[in-house]
Design a protein around this motif. Structure first.
Motif, mmCIF file in Angstrom:
data_model
loop_
_atom_site.group_PDB
_atom_site.id
_atom_site.type_symbol
_atom_site.label_atom_id
_atom_site.label_comp_id
_atom_site.label_asym_id
_atom_site.label_seq_id
_atom_site.Cartn_x
_atom_site.Cartn_y
_atom_site.Cartn_z
ATOM 1 N N MET A 213 50.653 1.215 -11.785
ATOM 2 C CA MET A 213 51.376 0.973 -10.532
ATOM 3 C C MET A 213 51.902 2.280 -9.947
ATOM 4 O O MET A 213 51.926 2.464 -8.726
ATOM 5 N N GLY B 17 50.816 3.783 -6.438
ATOM 6 C CA GLY B 17 51.865 4.141 -5.487
ATOM 7 C C GLY B 17 51.656 5.522 -4.903
ATOM 8 O O GLY B 17 51.859 5.743 -3.704
ATOM 9 N N ARG B 18 51.221 6.455 -5.734
ATOM 10 C CA ARG B 18 50.938 7.798 -5.235
ATOM 11 C C ARG B 18 49.705 7.801 -4.338
ATOM 12 O O ARG B 18 49.637 8.541 -3.347
ATOM 13 N N ARG C 137 48.872 5.366 -2.383
ATOM 14 C CA ARG C 137 49.315 4.789 -1.113
ATOM 15 C C ARG C 137 50.131 5.789 -0.299
ATOM 16 O O ARG C 137 50.113 5.732 0.947
ATOM 17 N N GLY D 253 46.010 1.791 -2.455
ATOM 18 C CA GLY D 253 46.965 1.054 -3.277
ATOM 19 C C GLY D 253 46.306 0.018 -4.157
ATOM 20 O O GLY D 253 46.996 -0.738 -4.851
ATOM 21 N N LEU E 49 48.885 -2.779 -5.295
ATOM 22 C CA LEU E 49 49.919 -2.761 -4.263
ATOM 23 C C LEU E 49 49.408 -3.242 -2.910
ATOM 24 O O LEU E 49 50.185 -3.312 -1.950
ATOM 25 N N ALA F 274 55.452 -7.733 -3.981
ATOM 26 C CA ALA F 274 56.074 -6.479 -3.538
ATOM 27 C C ALA F 274 57.462 -6.759 -2.975
ATOM 28 O O ALA F 274 57.631 -7.610 -2.091
ATOM 29 N N LEU G 37 59.519 3.950 -5.342
ATOM 30 C CA LEU G 37 58.133 4.156 -4.940
ATOM 31 C C LEU G 37 57.392 2.834 -4.951
ATOM 32 O O LEU G 37 56.652 2.507 -4.016
ATOM 33 N N THR G 38 57.565 2.049 -6.018
ATOM 34 C CA THR G 38 56.998 0.699 -6.094
ATOM 35 C C THR G 38 58.021 -0.208 -6.756
ATOM 36 O O THR G 38 58.759 0.213 -7.646
ATOM 37 N N ASN H 256 57.735 -4.358 -7.929
ATOM 38 C CA ASN H 256 56.883 -5.540 -7.883
ATOM 39 C C ASN H 256 57.313 -6.555 -8.924
ATOM 40 O O ASN H 256 57.474 -6.232 -10.110
ATOM 41 N N ASN I 259 58.999 1.656 -10.163
ATOM 42 C CA ASN I 259 58.563 3.028 -10.402
ATOM 43 C C ASN I 259 59.179 3.964 -9.377
ATOM 44 O O ASN I 259 59.208 3.661 -8.182
ATOM 45 N N ASN I 260 59.668 5.088 -9.861
ATOM 46 C CA ASN I 260 60.180 6.145 -8.996
ATOM 47 C C ASN I 260 59.602 7.479 -9.437
ATOM 48 O O ASN I 260 59.232 7.650 -10.612
#
Length: 578
Positions: free
Chosen positions: A43, A47-48, A50, A57, A87, A116, A123-124, A126, A292-293
């Protein structure tokens, strides 16, 4: 309509065997073929993706795999269910439609969304959705169903709901299908992949086939594989996967709480294991949320320390690097891979891994790696490095959260375009803390013992869940289980694996599987993407435990290559232990 639903799996992670989709379609009869692409780390990767391109994604590999297989699946009536949407399930569904147009195929596509969550600081974020959105898409005529973040088992539970018409109160059936989904989700791990006793497999573990579950209306199933494929399906290979990345006996899911202590396994012929007796209780009122960050930037350099005075050499490097860039964010790990009086350089060398994590990309980048290289002629004797100077890379931090089930808009988008809301379960239970189990010990044994690796008589499987690790250990025979359950306490685990000693460790017994499962809280810190451990996902933790030399009862042997006496078929009481 057949009373058996044959569900295969062709992917256990993003990057799994590319040819597996073709192998599974050509290898034998199937009703449904699933593909699991998502993990906590995946994920972050999506995310990166996207961030660079909002139209992405999703797992791009799946599209390439589908290009050579979609026509075959449609011709044979095999329906495809995958969480490769990541995503952007709507984006992947549209891409599949474009692929079908290019191939001249007519395909009905459904997708599931609503996982989502709006978290501006993430960042994500879910939620782990359940299986009823997948079932609705299949009921709506979908040939292909794409999801985002659903539980891995839902990829199998959804088709079973659609085939057998289970309602929300068919908890035992839902729990049985959840076990089937958990067994299939990691692909070849249930057919001999990553198996402790791989040398006993018919092909030595060289190329295990992918698994198939034959599900029945009551939720029981047989785990098998296509004829002629490698690996094996035995009570032990199934036990190993059942212990993978689980916690206590109550296995929480959005549709049902599955009681793992009620699972009964028995041999059902060559490469066939029957899974029965599974009981379910109402699901919790909350859904797990994976967040996620981006945590900052990281870099690593490795020094080779050869010969004498290894600790002093490591201390010199540490002082020099700290003086050059400052101590903040630095981590030093000395791996004593050296052997005394060795005849070659590699055998005489230890490795000093130096990691730096920082919010400043410049400090974590060339400022750090160049400072390490500059020591080449100004540090310990024999100084050399295995790494070249390089820039820092971003790393992620994973955390888990929960939200009420009714706070998530779970929606099935049918092939017709209709958007069908999926209501949360009508009956839910409050989630309590996991029940820790202490070993019941009978004091020191007076029986003769022998010094040998623990792994001679037990198998193990370990893995990651965010910052935590799980470690499942199973006995091969009833006699070994009688000894293991009293011997392998949390204190003894701390002695054998010292890094677990200062941490919170939960212990759970699963007698039907002759197994003990440990959950080690915080072993992996901020999650796989941020971990600097040599084994960041704790995949090797079980094999490390098996390698430890201990006092084994002299009368216990490794057991027959077929796994010994099948696990006993014992049931359980719904709600037990809650």
């Amino acid at each position: 309509m057949s009373a058996v639903l044959r569900v295969g799996n062709a992917s256990g992670f993003y990057g799994d065997r590319f040819s597996a989709w073709r192998e599974m379609l050509d290898g034998g009869d199937l009703d449904v073929l699933t593909g699991d692409y998502l993990a906590e780390l995946t994920m972050l990767i999506l995310g990166r993706d996207r961030l660079r391109d909002p139209s992405l994604g999703y797992a791009k590999t799946f599209l390439r795999q589908l290009e050579g297989c979609l026509g075959t699946a449609l011709d044979r009536g095999v329906r495809i269910v995958t969480n490769a949407g990541g995503l952007n399930p709507a984006g992947l569904a549209a891409a599949i439609g474009s692929l079908a147009d290019r191939l001249g195929l007519t395909v009905r596509i459904g997708y599931v969304e609503g996982d989502a969550l709006a978290r501006p600081d993430a960042l994500t974020a879910n939620a782990y959705l359940g299986a009823y959105g997948i079932a609705a898409c299949l009921d709506g005529g979908a040939d292909v169903v794409v999801t985002g973040r659903v539980t891995d088992a839902s990829l199998v539970v959804g088709p079973a709901i659609a085939r057998f018409g289970w309602g929300r109160d068919d908890l035992d059936a839902l729990a049985g299908a959840t076990v089937a989904g958990h067994l299939l989700e990691c692909g070849a791990q249930v057919t001999g992949g990553n198996f402790s006793f791989f040398t006993e497999l018919p092909d030595g573990g060289h190329r295990p086939g992918f698994p198939v579950a034959e599900l029945r209306p009551d939720g029981s199933c047989v785990i098998t594989k296509h004829a002629g494929t490698g690996g094996a399906v035995t009570v032990e290979t199934v036990t190993a996967q059942l212990l993978y990345e689980v916690g206590g006996p109550a296995y929480l899911g959005p549709d049902v709480v599955t009681r793992l202590d009620t699972v009964a396994l028995s041999a059902d012929g060559p490469d066939r294991v029957r899974v029965s007796g599974v009981r379910g209780t109402p699901p919790p009122a909350t859904l797990k949320v994976g967040v996620n960050n981006l945590g900052g930037f990281r870099n690593s350099m490795t020094f080779v320390l050869c010969g004498l005075d290894i600790p002093a050499k490591a201390a010199l490097v540490q002082g020099q690097v700290e003086e050059a860039v400052g101590p903040e964010g630095l981590e030093f790990t000395l791996a004593r891979t050296d052997h005394p009086d060795a005849a070659d350089t590699e055998a005489a060398s230890a490795l000093l891994h130096v990691h730096l994590r920082d919010g400043d990309k410049a400090r974590a980048g060339r400022a750090f790696s160049a400072a390490a290289v500059e020591l080449a002629l100004a540090s310990y004797p024999g100084c050399t490095l295995t790494t070249l100077p390089g820039d820092a890379t971003p790393y992620g931090v994973f955390t888990a959260d929960v939200v009420p089930q009714d706070a998530v808009s779970h929606v099935a988008v049918l092939p017709s375009g209709e958007r069908l809301p999926i209501a949360p379960p009508p009956n839910m239970c409050a989630e309590g803390p996991p029940a820790h189990q202490k070993a019941i010990t009978g004091g020191p044994s007076a029986h003769p013992t022998r010094r040998a690796p623990l792994g001679e008589i037990v198998g193990a499987r370990s893995g990651d869940k965010g910052g935590d690790a799980n470690l499942g250990v199973w006995a091969r025979t009833d006699a070994t289980w009688s000894w293991l359950r009293g011997w392998l306490t949390t204190d003894r685990l701390g002695e054998l694996l010292p890094e677990t000693a200062p941490l919170t460790v939960e212990r759970h017994e699963l007698p039907n599987l002759r197994a003990v499962n440990f959950v080690v809280r915080g072993l992996l810190g901020q999650g796989v993407a941020a971990s600097t451990r040599f084994d960041p996902q704790a995949k090797a933790l079980g094999e490390l435990l098996r390698s430890r030399v201990v006092d084994l009862p002299a009368d216990l042997t490794s057991g027959p290559a077929d796994g010994g006496t099948p696990c006993p078929a014992r049931g359980g009481t719904p709600g037990e232990g809650r």
